[in-house]
Design an enzyme around this catalytic site. Structure first.
Site, PDB file in Angstrom:
ATOM      1  N   LYS A  78       0.465  -1.225   0.489  1.00  0.00           N
ATOM      2  CA  LYS A  78      -0.166   0.057  -0.183  1.00  0.00           C
ATOM      3  C   LYS A  78       0.157   1.408   0.312  1.00  0.00           C
ATOM      4  CE  LYS A  78      -3.771  -2.287   2.535  1.00  0.00           C
ATOM      5  NZ  LYS A  78      -4.544  -2.514   3.780  1.00  0.00           N
TER       6      LYS A  78
ATOM      7  N   PHE B 147     -16.035   5.368   6.934  1.00  0.00           N
ATOM      8  CA  PHE B 147     -14.815   5.415   6.915  1.00  0.00           C
ATOM      9  C   PHE B 147     -14.133   5.391   5.198  1.00  0.00           C
ATOM     10  CE2 PHE B 147     -14.865   0.403   7.753  1.00  0.00           C
ATOM     11  CZ  PHE B 147     -14.081   0.247   6.402  1.00  0.00           C
TER      12      PHE B 147
ATOM     13  N   ARG C  14      -0.958 -14.022   4.549  1.00  0.00           N
ATOM     14  CA  ARG C  14      -2.035 -13.614   5.399  1.00  0.00           C
ATOM     15  C   ARG C  14      -1.635 -13.547   7.398  1.00  0.00           C
ATOM     16  NH1 ARG C  14      -6.082 -11.368   4.192  1.00  0.00           N
ATOM     17  NH2 ARG C  14      -7.075 -11.267   6.469  1.00  0.00           N
TER      18      ARG C  14
ATOM     19  N   THR D 287      -5.046  -6.972  10.547  1.00  0.00           N
ATOM     20  CA  THR D 287      -5.111  -5.969  10.287  1.00  0.00           C
ATOM     21  C   THR D 287      -4.773  -4.704  11.133  1.00  0.00           C
ATOM     22  OG1 THR D 287      -6.618  -7.539   8.853  1.00  0.00           O
ATOM     23  CG2 THR D 287      -7.166  -5.030   8.924  1.00  0.00           C
TER      24      THR D 287
ATOM     25  N   ARG E 278       3.506  -6.357   9.261  1.00  0.00           N
ATOM     26  CA  ARG E 278       2.474  -5.183  10.290  1.00  0.00           C
ATOM     27  C   ARG E 278       2.846  -4.763  11.949  1.00  0.00           C
ATOM     28  NH1 ARG E 278      -3.004  -6.653   7.723  1.00  0.00           N
ATOM     29  NH2 ARG E 278      -3.291  -5.537   5.722  1.00  0.00           N
TER      30      ARG E 278
ATOM     31  N   ASN F  86      -8.612   4.640  15.967  1.00  0.00           N
ATOM     32  CA  ASN F  86      -9.908   4.613  15.518  1.00  0.00           C
ATOM     33  C   ASN F  86      -9.787   3.918  13.878  1.00  0.00           C
ATOM     34  OD1 ASN F  86     -11.264   5.126  17.659  1.00  0.00           O
ATOM     35  ND2 ASN F  86     -11.982   6.592  17.591  1.00  0.00           N
TER      36      ASN F  86
ATOM     37  N   HIS G 174      -1.871  -5.393   1.661  1.00  0.00           N
ATOM     38  CA  HIS G 174      -2.719  -6.524   2.062  1.00  0.00           C
ATOM     39  C   HIS G 174      -2.658  -8.019   0.395  1.00  0.00           C
ATOM     40  CE1 HIS G 174      -7.307  -6.896   0.242  1.00  0.00           C
ATOM     41  NE2 HIS G 174      -6.255  -7.515  -0.982  1.00  0.00           N
TER      42      HIS G 174
END
Length: 138
Positions: free
Chosen positions: A9, A57, A85, A91, A102, A112, A120
């Site tokens: 990303k 969002f 994954r 996530t 991540r 938030n 991804h």
């Protein structure tokens, strides 16, 4: 042999993690079948994130995903979907374990919001087929 769609990303590209992500894919023994640099637009994002377009969002997600180039690709290997994954991590960057992409690199921009999460990956064979078609047959 299973295939999946993956994306680095805009935050991953901007922060210089392309090589690290690709290296992790290769070290795991997966084949990189396709790899391209793209600029996402609202149309392709509406198709890619079709289940999220009604969420409050979504405009913020589109802004983030169009903020810079993305790297898109197709990787293949045994159990590549579930393994990729796991390699990505949770996530939400706050929940991602160390050792995952991540967990090691992602930064949540606010308590938030968990959109700036580097990578991804498709969550099922059906999603992989759909996402590959969206991005590579566009």
């Amino acid at each position: 042999m299973e295939q999946t769609f993956f994306m680095i990303k805009p935050d991953g590209v901007k922060r210089g993690f392309i090589g690290e992500v690709i290296s992790r894919i290769e070290r795991r023994g997966f084949s990189i079948d396709r790899l391209e640099v793209r600029y996402a637009d609202a149309d392709i994002l509406k198709r890619h994130y079709a289940e999220l377009t009604d969420r409050p969002f979504f405009p913020t997600l589109v802004d983030y995903m169009t903020s810079g180039p993305v790297i898109i690709g197709v990787i293949s290997g045994e159990e590549v979907i579930s393994t990729w994954r796991t390699m990505m991590g949770s996530t939400n960057p706050k929940d991602a374990l160390p050792g995952t992409i991540r967990g090691d690199f992602a930064q949540a921009p606010s308590p938030n919001q968990a959109t700036c999460n580097i990578v991804h990956g498709s969550d099922s064979p059906e999603s992989a087929t759909r996402e590959i078609a969206i991005w590579f047959n566009n």
